[in-house]
Write an enzyme that holds these catalytic residues in place. Structure first.
Site, short mmCIF file in Angstrom:
data_model
loop_
_atom_site.label_atom_id
_atom_site.label_comp_id
_atom_site.label_asym_id
_atom_site.label_seq_id
_atom_site.Cartn_x
_atom_site.Cartn_y
_atom_site.Cartn_z
N LYS A 1 3.46 -1.92 3.77
CA LYS A 1 4.20 -1.03 3.40
C LYS A 1 4.52 -1.33 1.81
O LYS A 1 4.40 -0.48 0.89
CB LYS A 1 5.35 -0.76 4.05
CG LYS A 1 6.20 0.43 3.68
CD LYS A 1 5.48 1.62 3.47
CE LYS A 1 6.25 2.76 2.65
NZ LYS A 1 7.43 3.40 3.27
N PHE B 1 12.97 13.44 -8.14
CA PHE B 1 11.99 12.35 -8.54
C PHE B 1 10.54 12.78 -8.33
O PHE B 1 9.76 12.12 -8.87
CB PHE B 1 12.25 11.36 -7.57
CG PHE B 1 11.46 11.29 -6.09
CD1 PHE B 1 10.30 10.78 -6.32
CD2 PHE B 1 12.18 11.44 -4.92
CE1 PHE B 1 9.50 10.69 -4.85
CE2 PHE B 1 11.61 11.26 -3.78
CZ PHE B 1 10.21 10.97 -3.75
N CYS C 1 10.94 4.76 -2.25
CA CYS C 1 9.94 3.85 -2.08
C CYS C 1 9.42 3.21 -3.41
O CYS C 1 9.40 2.06 -3.65
CB CYS C 1 8.83 4.56 -1.21
SG CYS C 1 9.33 4.87 0.47
#
Length: 425
Positions: free
Chosen positions: A218, A335, A272
């Site tokens: 990830k 974002f 992320c």
């Protein structure tokens, strides 16, 4: 095709945010009883009314149906279930040190209700080794239960796995179902138990590995994106200095059959891509040189955008118009386009910084929110309408390529200045 467990199976999702709520809704849509847990009472109340507290296409209908049919319920305390999915934030602290406190607190909260045969799955993006820490914490909290201590463990009461989400905001419902998933069990048996859970609704391939590799996978996926965005952002700085249109340049370069340059912007945001690479840097600082440099390039881009705004303001200061009279319109706070997610948003940080420098002169336009977040209190930044802001601003700053902004294509007046970080105008 998906398979379905019996209707008696109960799944608990800890964290009902941008990942947890869609996951809970997808399980519930397959007629599985789901208990959602969150510390946000507003989120709990909203969900229990069959509504959603985030912006995500199609999710509102699924949640409404799941709640109405009795398959989804939200609460603030964990209850017994057969499988627990943890989907809470993993931000970083000072000096980009990972903050695992939310994950460990969530694990601690479910410990009292665990029983023999349960499955615990961590979905939160986490530094390598976090799943093992979670096992240690649960084992300490519940010495009456047997947990997997290594990949060779065979005798266990609770199965543990790490299975990261990999979905695109704005397309979460579809991608939760269709995307391949990584299943990183502490043991092979743990992986199989996790597969049984995800097969309730996932149609993509379920790729089995160990927990540490799944955690690193990830982080690697998001770091890959970050490095490539950094290249595009660096190109935008170079092209600005050389008087070249960076979007035309990238379009031309991408006609090469083996070149696929991403698009530059005002920085990199979201929970992320803007965060995860630092988890790699934190663990292996000497080795992660490119990853670290890409983060620094992307983190610098908002400062560069602010400087371009300052230059535009200075151009407009004349004998007839003072600095204090100039109005600035900042278009976009999220974002990425067409969502309401403000986490780690460079657009939001740029707007805040400009608002502090130009007190009472900044208007923000964000079509996906109804009111400015609490961080804006005392800044004198106003939340405005698109048409009025475009018409009345001396300096227009395009920070996010929302569909509403793309559709209008305004004519920029000679008395206005445009700082377009997305190349849409």
């Amino acid at each position: 095709m998906t398979t379905q467990r019996s209707a008696s199976t109960t799944i608990s999702v800890i964290g009902l945010g941008y990942i947890g709520l869609p996951a809970a809704a997808m399980f519930a849509s397959r007629k599985v009883k789901v208990i959602g847990v969150d510390v946000n009472q507003h989120a709990i109340d909203t969900i229990n009314q069959g509504k959603i507290h985030i912006v995500e296409p199609e999710l509102d209908m699924i949640v409404h149906a799941a709640v109405s049919e009795g398959f989804l319920r939200a609460t603030n305390m964990p209850e017994p279930a057969d499988a627990f999915l943890i989907a809470v934030p993993t931000p970083f602290k000072a000096d980009h040190e990972p903050d695992e406190s939310y994950v460990l607190a969530a694990s601690q909260s479910i410990a009292p209700v665990l029983k023999k045969g349960d499955v615990v799955i961590l979905e939160s993006t986490s530094p390598v080794g976090t799943t093992e820490k979670m096992v240690e914490m649960l084992a300490a909290a519940r010495p009456d239960l047997k947990f997997p201590t290594s990949a060779q463990s065979t005798d266990m009461d609770v199965h543990i796995a790490y299975c990261p989400e990999r979905v695109l905001p704005g397309h979460v419902v579809r991608e939760l179902v269709q995307n391949d998933r990584i299943i990183g069990g502490i043991t092979q048996d743990c992986s199989q138990k996790a597969i049984d859970v995800y097969r309730i609704f996932v149609e993509g391939e379920l790729l089995v590995t160990d927990a540490r590799t799944a955690e690193m996978s990830k982080l690697t996926e998001n770091s890959f994106r970050d490095v490539n965005i950094a290249f595009a952002n660096e190109l935008s700085l170079i092209c600005d200095k050389l008087g070249i249109n960076v979007w035309e340049l990238i379009k031309l370069a991408n006609h090469h059959p083996r070149v696929n340059i991403l698009q530059p912007g005002c920085g990199v945001g979201g929970h992320c891509i803007a965060v995860d690479p630092w988890f790699i840097v934190n663990k292996t600082p000497a080795e992660a040189r490119i990853v670290k440099m890409a983060r620094e390039v992307n983190d610098h881009k908002p400062e560069w955008v602010q400087q371009k705004v300052h230059e535009a303001v200075e151009e407009l200061v004349t004998a007839d118009k003072s600095l204090e009279q100039i109005k600035i319109g900042c278009l976009g706070l999220a974002f990425k386009p067409n969502i309401d997610d403000l986490r780690e948003s460079p657009a939001l940080e740029i707007t805040l910084a400009l608002g502090k420098k130009y007190r009472g002169q900044v208007t923000a336009v964000e079509p996906n929110i109804q009111e400015l977040p609490s961080r804006f209190e005392g800044t004198q930044i106003k939340l405005g309408q698109l048409a009025n802001t475009v018409k009345n601003s001396d300096v227009l700053v395009v920070l996010v390529d929302h569909k509403e902004f793309i559709e209008i294509q305004p004519e920029i007046q000679a008395t206005q200045r445009l700082v377009d970080t997305k190349g849409i105008w």
